[in-house]
Design a protein around this motif. Structure first.
Motif, PDB file in Angstrom:
ATOM      1  N   GLU A 296       0.811  -1.219   0.000  1.00  7.67           N
ATOM      2  CA  GLU A 296       0.000   0.000   0.000  1.00  7.67           C
ATOM      3  C   GLU A 296       0.842   1.267   0.000  1.00  7.67           C
ATOM      4  O   GLU A 296       0.411   2.302  -0.497  1.00  7.67           O
ATOM      5  CB  GLU A 296      -0.935   0.007   1.202  1.00  7.67           C
ATOM      6  CG  GLU A 296      -1.890   1.186   1.225  1.00  7.67           C
ATOM      7  CD  GLU A 296      -3.052   0.985   2.179  1.00  7.67           C
ATOM      8  OE1 GLU A 296      -3.666   1.982   2.562  1.00  7.67           O
ATOM      9  OE2 GLU A 296      -3.345  -0.177   2.519  1.00  7.67           O
ATOM     10  N   VAL A 297       2.055   1.202   0.554  1.00  3.48           N
ATOM     11  CA  VAL A 297       2.883   2.398   0.635  1.00  3.48           C
ATOM     12  C   VAL A 297       3.319   2.827  -0.765  1.00  3.48           C
ATOM     13  O   VAL A 297       3.817   2.024  -1.544  1.00  3.48           O
ATOM     14  CB  VAL A 297       4.109   2.176   1.551  1.00  3.48           C
ATOM     15  CG1 VAL A 297       4.974   1.026   1.074  1.00  3.48           C
ATOM     16  CG2 VAL A 297       4.939   3.457   1.655  1.00  3.48           C
ATOM     17  N   ILE A 298       3.081   4.078  -1.075  1.00  7.86           N
ATOM     18  CA  ILE A 298       3.554   4.657  -2.338  1.00  7.86           C
ATOM     19  C   ILE A 298       4.889   5.342  -2.102  1.00  7.86           C
ATOM     20  O   ILE A 298       5.848   5.130  -2.846  1.00  7.86           O
ATOM     21  CB  ILE A 298       2.506   5.632  -2.905  1.00  7.86           C
ATOM     22  CG1 ILE A 298       1.253   4.846  -3.322  1.00  7.86           C
ATOM     23  CG2 ILE A 298       3.080   6.417  -4.086  1.00  7.86           C
ATOM     24  CD1 ILE A 298       0.108   5.715  -3.807  1.00  7.86           C
ATOM     25  N   MET A 299       4.954   6.146  -1.059  1.00  6.11           N
ATOM     26  CA  MET A 299       6.232   6.735  -0.658  1.00  6.11           C
ATOM     27  C   MET A 299       6.207   6.974   0.836  1.00  6.11           C
ATOM     28  O   MET A 299       5.215   7.453   1.387  1.00  6.11           O
ATOM     29  CB  MET A 299       6.503   8.052  -1.389  1.00  6.11           C
ATOM     30  CG  MET A 299       7.836   8.692  -1.018  1.00  6.11           C
ATOM     31  SD  MET A 299       8.169  10.211  -1.953  1.00  6.11           S
ATOM     32  CE  MET A 299       9.574  10.860  -1.018  1.00  6.11           C
ATOM     33  N   GLY A 300       7.297   6.586   1.484  1.00  7.20           N
ATOM     34  CA  GLY A 300       7.428   6.824   2.909  1.00  7.20           C
ATOM     35  C   GLY A 300       8.676   7.625   3.204  1.00  7.20           C
ATOM     36  O   GLY A 300       9.514   7.862   2.328  1.00  7.20           O
ATOM     37  N   MET A 301       8.803   8.019   4.475  1.00  9.20           N
ATOM     38  CA  MET A 301       9.948   8.815   4.912  1.00  9.20           C
ATOM     39  C   MET A 301      10.727   8.013   5.947  1.00  9.20           C
ATOM     40  O   MET A 301      10.266   7.844   7.077  1.00  9.20           O
ATOM     41  CB  MET A 301       9.457  10.142   5.496  1.00  9.20           C
ATOM     42  CG  MET A 301       8.780  11.033   4.467  1.00  9.20           C
ATOM     43  SD  MET A 301       7.898  12.445   5.197  1.00  9.20           S
ATOM     44  CE  MET A 301       6.453  11.621   5.881  1.00  9.20           C
ATOM     45  N   PRO A 302      11.897   7.477   5.578  1.00  2.00           N
ATOM     46  CA  PRO A 302      12.692   6.690   6.531  1.00  2.00           C
ATOM     47  C   PRO A 302      13.149   7.550   7.698  1.00  2.00           C
ATOM     48  O   PRO A 302      13.644   8.650   7.518  1.00  2.00           O
ATOM     49  CB  PRO A 302      13.890   6.216   5.688  1.00  2.00           C
ATOM     50  CG  PRO A 302      13.436   6.334   4.273  1.00  2.00           C
ATOM     51  CD  PRO A 302      12.514   7.509   4.251  1.00  2.00           C
ATOM     52  N   ASN A 303      12.988   7.005   8.894  1.00  2.00           N
ATOM     53  CA  ASN A 303      13.363   7.783  10.077  1.00  2.00           C
ATOM     54  C   ASN A 303      13.650   6.866  11.261  1.00  2.00           C
ATOM     55  O   ASN A 303      13.211   7.117  12.368  1.00  2.00           O
ATOM     56  CB  ASN A 303      12.246   8.768  10.443  1.00  2.00           C
ATOM     57  CG  ASN A 303      12.660   9.720  11.571  1.00  2.00           C
ATOM     58  OD1 ASN A 303      13.771  10.224  11.581  1.00  2.00           O
ATOM     59  ND2 ASN A 303      11.767   9.937  12.522  1.00  2.00           N
ATOM     60  N   ARG A 304      14.343   5.776  11.028  1.00  2.00           N
ATOM     61  CA  ARG A 304      14.764   4.931  12.138  1.00  2.00           C
ATOM     62  C   ARG A 304      15.920   4.058  11.672  1.00  2.00           C
ATOM     63  O   ARG A 304      16.130   3.865  10.477  1.00  2.00           O
ATOM     64  CB  ARG A 304      13.623   4.067  12.678  1.00  2.00           C
ATOM     65  CG  ARG A 304      13.115   3.045  11.717  1.00  2.00           C
ATOM     66  CD  ARG A 304      11.859   2.331  12.177  1.00  2.00           C
ATOM     67  NE  ARG A 304      11.527   1.338  11.160  1.00  2.00           N
ATOM     68  CZ  ARG A 304      11.938   0.073  11.197  1.00  2.00           C
ATOM     69  NH1 ARG A 304      12.637  -0.363  12.224  1.00  2.00           N
ATOM     70  NH2 ARG A 304      11.646  -0.757  10.230  1.00  2.00           N
ATOM     71  N   GLY A 305      16.660   3.534  12.618  1.00  2.00           N
ATOM     72  CA  GLY A 305      17.807   2.706  12.332  1.00  2.00           C
ATOM     73  C   GLY A 305      18.576   2.431  13.600  1.00  2.00           C
ATOM     74  O   GLY A 305      18.125   2.745  14.704  1.00  2.00           O
ATOM     75  N   SER A 306      19.759   1.849  13.467  1.00  2.00           N
ATOM     76  CA  SER A 306      20.531   1.443  14.638  1.00  2.00           C
ATOM     77  C   SER A 306      21.092   2.634  15.401  1.00  2.00           C
ATOM     78  O   SER A 306      21.310   2.561  16.608  1.00  2.00           O
ATOM     79  CB  SER A 306      21.672   0.519  14.202  1.00  2.00           C
ATOM     80  OG  SER A 306      22.500   1.175  13.238  1.00  2.00           O
ATOM     81  N   ASP A 307      21.335   3.726  14.726  1.00  2.00           N
ATOM     82  CA  ASP A 307      21.878   4.918  15.373  1.00  2.00           C
ATOM     83  C   ASP A 307      20.747   5.901  15.617  1.00  2.00           C
ATOM     84  O   ASP A 307      20.458   6.769  14.796  1.00  2.00           O
ATOM     85  CB  ASP A 307      22.966   5.548  14.495  1.00  2.00           C
ATOM     86  CG  ASP A 307      23.609   6.766  15.164  1.00  2.00           C
ATOM     87  OD1 ASP A 307      23.295   7.031  16.338  1.00  2.00           O
ATOM     88  OD2 ASP A 307      24.416   7.432  14.491  1.00  2.00           O
ATOM     89  N   ALA A 308      20.102   5.770  16.779  1.00  2.00           N
ATOM     90  CA  ALA A 308      18.897   6.562  17.049  1.00  2.00           C
ATOM     91  C   ALA A 308      19.158   8.056  17.022  1.00  2.00           C
ATOM     92  O   ALA A 308      18.280   8.849  16.668  1.00  2.00           O
ATOM     93  CB  ALA A 308      18.308   6.164  18.402  1.00  2.00           C
ATOM     94  N   GLU A 309      20.370   8.494  17.369  1.00  2.00           N
ATOM     95  CA  GLU A 309      20.646   9.917  17.437  1.00  2.00           C
ATOM     96  C   GLU A 309      20.720  10.568  16.062  1.00  2.00           C
ATOM     97  O   GLU A 309      20.739  11.791  15.949  1.00  2.00           O
ATOM     98  CB  GLU A 309      21.948  10.148  18.200  1.00  2.00           C
ATOM     99  CG  GLU A 309      21.848   9.777  19.679  1.00  2.00           C
ATOM    100  CD  GLU A 309      23.111  10.104  20.439  1.00  2.00           C
ATOM    101  OE1 GLU A 309      24.055  10.613  19.814  1.00  2.00           O
ATOM    102  OE2 GLU A 309      23.152   9.863  21.657  1.00  2.00           O
ATOM    103  N   SER A 310      20.784   9.753  14.997  1.00  4.25           N
ATOM    104  CA  SER A 310      20.862  10.304  13.643  1.00  4.25           C
ATOM    105  C   SER A 310      19.496  10.671  13.091  1.00  4.25           C
ATOM    106  O   SER A 310      19.403  11.222  12.008  1.00  4.25           O
ATOM    107  CB  SER A 310      21.532   9.289  12.708  1.00  4.25           C
ATOM    108  OG  SER A 310      22.857   9.040  13.111  1.00  4.25           O
ATOM    109  N   PHE A 311      18.445  10.354  13.831  1.00  8.19           N
ATOM    110  CA  PHE A 311      17.103  10.552  13.311  1.00  8.19           C
ATOM    111  C   PHE A 311      16.313  11.479  14.229  1.00  8.19           C
ATOM    112  O   PHE A 311      16.801  11.897  15.278  1.00  8.19           O
ATOM    113  CB  PHE A 311      16.414   9.197  13.144  1.00  8.19           C
ATOM    114  CG  PHE A 311      17.187   8.271  12.255  1.00  8.19           C
ATOM    115  CD1 PHE A 311      17.102   8.397  10.877  1.00  8.19           C
ATOM    116  CD2 PHE A 311      18.034   7.317  12.773  1.00  8.19           C
ATOM    117  CE1 PHE A 311      17.833   7.566  10.045  1.00  8.19           C
ATOM    118  CE2 PHE A 311      18.769   6.485  11.951  1.00  8.19           C
ATOM    119  CZ  PHE A 311      18.672   6.609  10.583  1.00  8.19           C
TER     120      PHE A 311
END
Length: 671
Positions: free
Chosen positions: A306-321
């Motif tokens: 269903e996703v057409i476009m999303g905004m990545p905002n998570r990963g292993s380095d939490a302080e980067s997001f």
């Protein structure tokens, strides 16, 4: 498939200093049109390689999510969009400058109305940050053709993605602020003689740009980075622009392609990783498709069709997001003695997990977070909008407390062991005396779409020994977010059909496709009206769409098409956005929705709060557009920007560009 997370954040800091030197807009000053001094970097060298273009594109992508993520520990930018709609109002009643009396508080010069981010609004941020995003996009557009070694297809893809970023931001600005300066390029010398460009002229330029983007930007299947602008996202934005300029058949054609020919489909069953919530013993979740669809870990995975476009905002380095802070900003403020049990004791306590009094059956801090209610939903959003065919749909998963998707205040149980009502559900009124047990129902008593706002908070989850006791899922953490998904394409197609033929019997089918996925019992029958479509948008896209922008876009569509609203009102292009007053008659569709369904213009509300003890929520018809910031007008020392109708400084005789071509041709003229 590769991920855009690390690419975007790794290069953000190296590009930010370069952009600050060549962009038109200041990143710190409120002097909107005053350029920064030229950087020591040479932009023609910086952006002469593909890596330079990728850097500029990454900053466009990164800044897009900041509209949803935090800008301040007690604010979320999107909240301003929502308090200028029928779905939400300001809730921080301890602040005397809370933006509630909008009709009187919102002026071009007021600190409270325009430029104060301290738990009041983000209007200035939405002006400044959005023009910055336009500048980032203009960088790519201006330099892409100078990069050697790229074939035309790749150059056109870069250009199309930059057009998307620019068009997304300009579309927001023209429906928030109306006629605005058009900036289409980076300037080598300062320019302080701008004129405003008419809204429709800018929309025409955006349509042309997005037609180019739809042709050249690859599909997601052809793109190896998640979060990079793709063809489906371009079609979604082009659809909205076609609707705005009155090309309804073309808008429907784009949605037909998205729904039938692009490989997307509505998610109808469980998928991805099951997240049991913050504390399953306190608040159990019965797994369902709506819950799964809105978990951060499921939004951008390949299984989500269903996703057409999303905004990545998570990963292993939490302080980067960037933290979303939904569980702090958007949940009720309940952890103090102003929410009481019938015996007069504080009803809800937060008990640290390393305390002997800790009980996992009543850990509401982990289940729902530490809410402070900077914004709160209206009764319409929490109750009335869920009625279809005259009945509240008991099976709608988007409004379901039994599955755990929706949190009602009465679902809390008194967790203070000292209270005689320990373990019993909260009540708003004393069962015998009828006395109110909550001192401030604006800030402390409202329902929440928990499936939308619950986000894991790993930083606080890992720390259980804090001295303040505020540990657990206190804020809401970093999380991927949707920009566009297919459900909105169904809603846009229904809208296009309505303007083409309001008696089209298939309009209801588009709405019912979404309702059936949510397992609704009540489905639309016969013909539907624009109000039905906007209500379904409110149910499905809450805190995803820019509600204020969408309401104003639909207001323009109704005025342009001549179609009636749900009350039978019709609107004129000549004056739908040029009226003032807080009475019930007239104004735009945006105003009518607010006046009918929200807390605005209903009179003062008496509460027992330390800051704003008698809030009076007002909204004026003139607030259809926000005022052009006075700082922008005064910085344009050699020209005149037009102020919007109804605000100090408005002058109907101020000259504007009526075509985007004229505005672009004038950009190189600095005197």
């Amino acid at each position: 498939m590769k991920n855009i997370h690390q690419r975007s954040n790794r290069i953000f800091y190296c590009i930010a200093s370069i952009m600050g030197g060549i962009m038109l807009l200041s990143s710190c000053s409120k002097d909107f049109l005053k350029p920064n001094p030229l950087s020591i970097y040479e932009p023609t060298a910086t952006f002469s390689t593909e890596s330079g273009l990728m850097s500029a594109m990454a900053i466009c992508d990164r800044h897009l999510k900041l509209y949803w993520a935090t800008e301040h520990n007690e604010m979320l930018t999107l909240g301003t969009e929502y308090i200028f709609s029928e779905l939400m109002v300001a809730g921080a009643t301890d602040k005397r400058n809370m933006l509630c009396d909008v009709a009187n508080m919102l002026t071009p010069t007021s600190e409270t109305g325009m430029q104060n981010l301290d738990r009041t609004n983000s209007i200035w941020y939405l002006w400044q940050e959005t023009y910055k995003g336009i500048s980032y996009a203009n960088t790519i557009i201006q330099f892409v053709d100078r990069v050697e070694g790229l074939d035309d297809n790749i150059k056109n893809a870069y250009k199309g993605r930059a057009y998307f970023h620019r068009a997304f931001r300009y579309m927001a600005l023209v429906f928030q602020f109306g006629d605005i300066p058009l900036v289409s390029k980076l300037l080598e010398v300062p320019k302080q003689n701008y004129r405003s460009t008419e809204r429709d002229a800018i929309l025409q330029m955006l349509v042309q740009d997005m037609e180019f983007a739809v042709e050249w930007v690859p599909t997601q299947q052809e793109t190896n980075l998640i979060g990079l602008v793709n063809k489906g996202a371009c079609r979604m934005l082009l659809t909205k622009l076609y609707l705005a300029i009155g090309e309804y058949a073309k808008a429907k054609e784009q949605t037909d392609i998205l729904i039938n020919q692009s490989g997307y489909s509505l998610m109808t069953g469980n998928f991805g990783t099951f997240n049991p919530g913050g504390e399953a013993r306190t608040w159990p979740i019965t797994r369902n498709v709506i819950w799964d669809m809105h978990r951060a870990e499921n939004k951008l995975i390949a299984a989500n069709k269903e996703v057409i476009m999303g905004m990545p905002n998570r990963g292993s380095d939490a302080e980067s997001f960037s933290q979303m802070l939904t569980m702090r900003i958007l949940y009720p403020f309940v952890f103090d003695n102003r929410v009481q049990a019938p015996d007069g004791r504080q009803a809800l306590l937060n008990t640290r997990r390393n305390s002997g009094d800790y009980n996992p059956l009543y850990d509401y801090m982990r289940a729902f977070g530490r809410g402070i209610s900077t914004f709160r939903p209206t009764y319409f959003q929490t109750h009335a909008v869920w009625s279809v065919n005259g009945e509240v749909d008991a099976t709608d998963l988007r409004h379901s407390s039994s599955t755990g998707n929706w949190m009602r205040m009465e679902d809390y149980k008194v967790n203070n062991k000292a209270s005689a009502q320990f373990g019993q559900n909260l009540t708003l009124f004393h069962p015998t005396t009828g006395a109110l047990l909550c001192s401030d129902t604006i800030r402390r008593w409202f329902d929440v779409p928990h499936y939308k706002f619950f986000l894991n908070d790993p930083v606080n989850e890992a720390n259980i020994v804090g001295s303040d006791g505020l540990r657990g899922a206190t804020n809401g953490g970093i999380a991927d977010w949707y920009l566009y998904r297919l459900a909105e394409a169904y809603l846009l197609r229904a809208e296009a059909k309505y303007y083409l033929n309001p008696n089209d019997g298939t309009i209801k089918d588009d709405l019912n496709s979404i309702r059936q996925r949510a397992q609704c019992t009540q489905l639309y029958q016969g013909t539907v009206n624009i109000g039905d479509i906007m209500n379904e948008r409110a149910r499905e896209l809450y805190w995803e769409e820019w509600r204020n922008v969408e309401l104003k876009r639909v207001s323009l569509c109704l005025a342009r098409s001549g179609r009636p609203d749900e009350w039978g009102n019709t609107y004129s292009l000549a004056n739908f956005d040029r009226q003032s007053g807080t009475d019930a008659a007239g104004g735009s569709y945006w105003y009518q929705r607010i006046n009918h369904y929200s807390m605005y213009n209903k009179g003062p509300i008496q509460i027992n709060a330390t800051g704003n003890s008698n809030p009076n929520y007002t909204m004026d018809k003139k607030n259809m557009y926000w005022p052009i910031p006075y700082a922008a007008i005064t910085a344009n020392t050699k020209g005149v920007l037009s102020q919007n109708f109804g605000y100090d400084g408005y002058d109907a005789g101020v000259s504007k560009w009526s075509t985007w071509q004229e505005a672009v041709a004038d950009e190189d003229k600095t005197e």
